[in-house]
Design a protein around this motif. Structure first.
Motif, PDB file in Angstrom:
ATOM      1  N   ILE A   5       0.849  -1.191   0.000  1.00  0.00           N
ATOM      2  CA  ILE A   5       0.000   0.000   0.000  1.00  0.00           C
ATOM      3  C   ILE A   5       0.885   1.242   0.000  1.00  0.00           C
ATOM      4  O   ILE A   5       1.871   1.327   0.748  1.00  0.00           O
ATOM      5  CB  ILE A   5      -0.902   0.036   1.244  1.00  0.00           C
ATOM      6  N   GLY A   6       0.515   2.175  -0.824  1.00  0.00           N
ATOM      7  CA  GLY A   6       1.245   3.431  -0.883  1.00  0.00           C
ATOM      8  C   GLY A   6       0.335   4.610  -0.621  1.00  0.00           C
ATOM      9  O   GLY A   6      -0.848   4.569  -0.958  1.00  0.00           O
ATOM     10  N   TRP A   7       0.890   5.620  -0.013  1.00  0.00           N
ATOM     11  CA  TRP A   7       0.207   6.901   0.126  1.00  0.00           C
ATOM     12  C   TRP A   7       0.951   7.916  -0.752  1.00  0.00           C
ATOM     13  O   TRP A   7       2.175   8.008  -0.688  1.00  0.00           O
ATOM     14  CB  TRP A   7       0.212   7.384   1.572  1.00  0.00           C
ATOM     15  N   PHE A   8       0.178   8.642  -1.534  1.00  0.00           N
ATOM     16  CA  PHE A   8       0.708   9.679  -2.399  1.00  0.00           C
ATOM     17  C   PHE A   8      -0.020  10.977  -2.079  1.00  0.00           C
ATOM     18  O   PHE A   8      -1.089  10.966  -1.474  1.00  0.00           O
ATOM     19  CB  PHE A   8       0.480   9.327  -3.874  1.00  0.00           C
ATOM     20  N   ARG A   9       0.550  12.086  -2.490  1.00  0.00           N
ATOM     21  CA  ARG A   9      -0.147  13.361  -2.317  1.00  0.00           C
ATOM     22  C   ARG A   9       0.108  14.256  -3.522  1.00  0.00           C
ATOM     23  O   ARG A   9       1.127  14.137  -4.195  1.00  0.00           O
ATOM     24  CB  ARG A   9       0.301  14.049  -1.033  1.00  0.00           C
ATOM     25  N   GLN A  10      -0.855  15.125  -3.734  1.00  0.00           N
ATOM     26  CA  GLN A  10      -0.745  16.065  -4.844  1.00  0.00           C
ATOM     27  C   GLN A  10      -1.197  17.440  -4.383  1.00  0.00           C
ATOM     28  O   GLN A  10      -2.369  17.628  -4.030  1.00  0.00           O
ATOM     29  CB  GLN A  10      -1.578  15.596  -6.045  1.00  0.00           C
ATOM     30  N   ALA A  11      -0.273  18.362  -4.369  1.00  0.00           N
ATOM     31  CA  ALA A  11      -0.574  19.741  -4.012  1.00  0.00           C
ATOM     32  C   ALA A  11      -0.993  20.489  -5.276  1.00  0.00           C
ATOM     33  O   ALA A  11      -0.641  20.076  -6.396  1.00  0.00           O
ATOM     34  CB  ALA A  11       0.646  20.395  -3.374  1.00  0.00           C
ATOM     35  N   PRO A  12      -1.726  21.582  -5.140  1.00  0.00           N
ATOM     36  CA  PRO A  12      -2.165  22.344  -6.311  1.00  0.00           C
ATOM     37  C   PRO A  12      -0.993  22.747  -7.198  1.00  0.00           C
ATOM     38  O   PRO A  12       0.008  23.285  -6.724  1.00  0.00           O
ATOM     39  CB  PRO A  12      -2.836  23.576  -5.689  1.00  0.00           C
ATOM     40  N   GLY A  13      -1.116  22.438  -8.485  1.00  0.00           N
ATOM     41  CA  GLY A  13      -0.089  22.822  -9.435  1.00  0.00           C
ATOM     42  C   GLY A  13       1.156  21.964  -9.407  1.00  0.00           C
ATOM     43  O   GLY A  13       2.142  22.280 -10.091  1.00  0.00           O
ATOM     44  N   LYS A  14       1.140  20.892  -8.638  1.00  0.00           N
ATOM     45  CA  LYS A  14       2.328  20.046  -8.527  1.00  0.00           C
ATOM     46  C   LYS A  14       2.016  18.614  -8.941  1.00  0.00           C
ATOM     47  O   LYS A  14       0.857  18.214  -9.028  1.00  0.00           O
ATOM     48  CB  LYS A  14       2.859  20.067  -7.093  1.00  0.00           C
ATOM     49  N   GLU A  15       3.082  17.868  -9.197  1.00  0.00           N
ATOM     50  CA  GLU A  15       2.935  16.465  -9.542  1.00  0.00           C
ATOM     51  C   GLU A  15       2.555  15.648  -8.308  1.00  0.00           C
ATOM     52  O   GLU A  15       2.876  16.037  -7.178  1.00  0.00           O
ATOM     53  CB  GLU A  15       4.258  15.923 -10.105  1.00  0.00           C
ATOM     54  N   ARG A  16       1.892  14.537  -8.558  1.00  0.00           N
ATOM     55  CA  ARG A  16       1.597  13.623  -7.455  1.00  0.00           C
ATOM     56  C   ARG A  16       2.900  12.971  -7.017  1.00  0.00           C
ATOM     57  O   ARG A  16       3.662  12.468  -7.848  1.00  0.00           O
ATOM     58  CB  ARG A  16       0.588  12.557  -7.900  1.00  0.00           C
ATOM     59  N   GLU A  17       3.149  12.952  -5.728  1.00  0.00           N
ATOM     60  CA  GLU A  17       4.400  12.418  -5.207  1.00  0.00           C
ATOM     61  C   GLU A  17       4.145  11.341  -4.159  1.00  0.00           C
ATOM     62  O   GLU A  17       3.143  11.368  -3.449  1.00  0.00           O
ATOM     63  CB  GLU A  17       5.251  13.537  -4.592  1.00  0.00           C
ATOM     64  N   ALA A  18       5.083  10.427  -4.077  1.00  0.00           N
ATOM     65  CA  ALA A  18       4.984   9.362  -3.087  1.00  0.00           C
ATOM     66  C   ALA A  18       5.308   9.903  -1.705  1.00  0.00           C
ATOM     67  O   ALA A  18       6.240  10.687  -1.534  1.00  0.00           O
ATOM     68  CB  ALA A  18       5.940   8.237  -3.445  1.00  0.00           C
TER      69      ALA A  18
END
Length: 125
Positions: free
Chosen positions: A33-46
């Motif tokens: 299982i992985g958690w990723f995040r994506q901030a406005p205007g940015k790439e999704r990151e692990a």
């Protein structure tokens, strides 16, 4: 087969949140299982991941010592405990799963087969 990410919200800098990733239609046992995040205007990151066999874990440097990933197989849920939250942690957080009964830790988006819908974490400065 569905993943549901939940637990996001608005929190002050320094506060804590616990995100949940719950599966329906399949058991998360043997899944990495992985958690990723994506901030406005940015790439999704692990952000973090946990292996399918021995619960080995990995964290991106920015969250080491503040975030903890762990699973509860009885609840078919993987959690991301986030402490000492910072403004820079603001993002939509996604969980992802891939069947991988090994100690391997998949860190790239393309390695995952199933994705949850995302939950918004907003940290006020």
């Amino acid at each position: 087969v569905q993943l549901q990410a939940s637990g996001g919200g608005l929190v002050q800098s320094g506060g804590s949140l616990r995100l949940s990733c719950t599966a329906s239609g399949f058991s998360l046992e043997s899944y990495a299982i992985g958690w990723f995040r994506q901030a406005p205007g940015k790439e999704r990151e692990a952000v973090s991941c946990i292996s399918g066999e021995d619960d080995s874990t990995h964290y991106r440097d920015a969250v080491k010592g503040r975030f903890t990933i762990y699973r509860d197989n009885a609840k078919n849920t993987v959690y991301l405990q986030m402490n000492r939250l910072q403004y820079e942690d603001t993002a939509v957080y996604y969980c992802a799963a891939v069947m991988r009964y090994s100690s391997y830790l998949p860190k790239a988006k393309f390695e995952y087969d199933y994705w949850g819908q995302g939950t918004l974490v907003t940290v006020s400065s």
